[in-house]
Design a protein around this motif. Structure first.
Motif, mmCIF file in Angstrom:
data_model
loop_
_atom_site.group_PDB
_atom_site.id
_atom_site.type_symbol
_atom_site.label_atom_id
_atom_site.label_comp_id
_atom_site.label_asym_id
_atom_site.label_seq_id
_atom_site.Cartn_x
_atom_site.Cartn_y
_atom_site.Cartn_z
ATOM 1 N N MET A 1 0.786 -1.077 -0.057
ATOM 2 C CA MET A 1 0.025 -0.124 -0.109
ATOM 3 C C MET A 1 1.037 1.270 -0.010
ATOM 4 O O MET A 1 0.604 2.196 -0.420
ATOM 5 N N GLU A 2 2.228 1.070 0.570
ATOM 6 C CA GLU A 2 2.927 2.383 0.823
ATOM 7 C C GLU A 2 3.512 2.778 -0.732
ATOM 8 O O GLU A 2 3.739 3.837 -1.086
ATOM 9 N N THR A 3 3.718 1.714 -1.594
ATOM 10 C CA THR A 3 4.288 1.806 -2.830
ATOM 11 C C THR A 3 3.290 2.479 -3.534
ATOM 12 O O THR A 3 3.469 3.274 -4.651
ATOM 13 N N MET A 4 1.739 2.231 -3.646
ATOM 14 C CA MET A 4 0.988 3.087 -4.414
ATOM 15 C C MET A 4 0.921 4.462 -4.026
ATOM 16 O O MET A 4 0.584 5.254 -4.799
ATOM 17 N N GLN A 5 1.056 4.618 -2.633
ATOM 18 C CA GLN A 5 1.026 5.954 -2.199
ATOM 19 C C GLN A 5 2.286 6.789 -2.784
ATOM 20 O O GLN A 5 2.113 8.145 -2.994
ATOM 21 N N GLU A 6 3.328 6.183 -2.823
ATOM 22 C CA GLU A 6 4.431 6.636 -3.528
ATOM 23 C C GLU A 6 4.477 7.022 -5.084
ATOM 24 O O GLU A 6 5.085 7.786 -5.715
ATOM 25 N N ILE A 8 1.808 7.387 -7.155
ATOM 26 C CA ILE A 8 0.878 8.264 -7.688
ATOM 27 C C ILE A 8 1.607 9.672 -7.638
ATOM 28 O O ILE A 8 1.693 10.186 -8.924
ATOM 29 N N PRO A 9 2.180 10.146 -6.571
ATOM 30 C CA PRO A 9 2.868 11.400 -6.811
ATOM 31 C C PRO A 9 3.998 11.320 -7.989
ATOM 32 O O PRO A 9 4.175 12.372 -8.473
ATOM 33 N N LYS A 12 2.654 11.562 -11.262
ATOM 34 C CA LYS A 12 2.173 13.153 -11.466
ATOM 35 C C LYS A 12 3.455 13.830 -11.792
ATOM 36 O O LYS A 12 3.236 14.596 -12.803
#
Length: 103
Positions: A1-6, A8-9, A12
């Protein structure tokens, strides 16, 4: 889950900098390879219980087989010796044919 949060930014930021086509291709290739790695590992994880059961069954079958007798092993050794001798004779015949053609 942490990698998904990293991730996406990062995506972008990458799109805001207008990367070249080559860089996008490299990122896409890496993403596809990573995806295939995940899929393969999941398939191995799902199939591993079945393969271990098959191995256990094969081991049980081998244990049930009667042990080889001395006569059987002796006949196998004699058969192996006959095969080796015939191979040696074939090699000697080939060498003679090659010598005749060379001269």
């Amino acid at each position: 889950m942490e990698t998904m949060q990293e991730l996406i930014p990062f995506a972008k930021e990458m799109f805001s900098q207008k990367p070249s086509r080559k860089m996008v291709k490299i990122y896409m290739l890496g993403s596809v390879l990573a995806f295939f790695g995940v899929v393969i590992s999941l398939v191995e994880t799902v199939c591993s219980p079945f393969t271990s059961e098959e191995q256990l069954q094969e081991e049980e079958e081998e244990k049930k087989r009667p042990p080889l007798t001395k006569e059987h092993t002796v006949s196998q050794k004699q058969g192996d010796l006959i095969v080796e001798k015939s191979k040696e004779q074939d090699v000697m015949q080939r060498n003679l044919v090659i010598r005749q053609r060379a001269s």
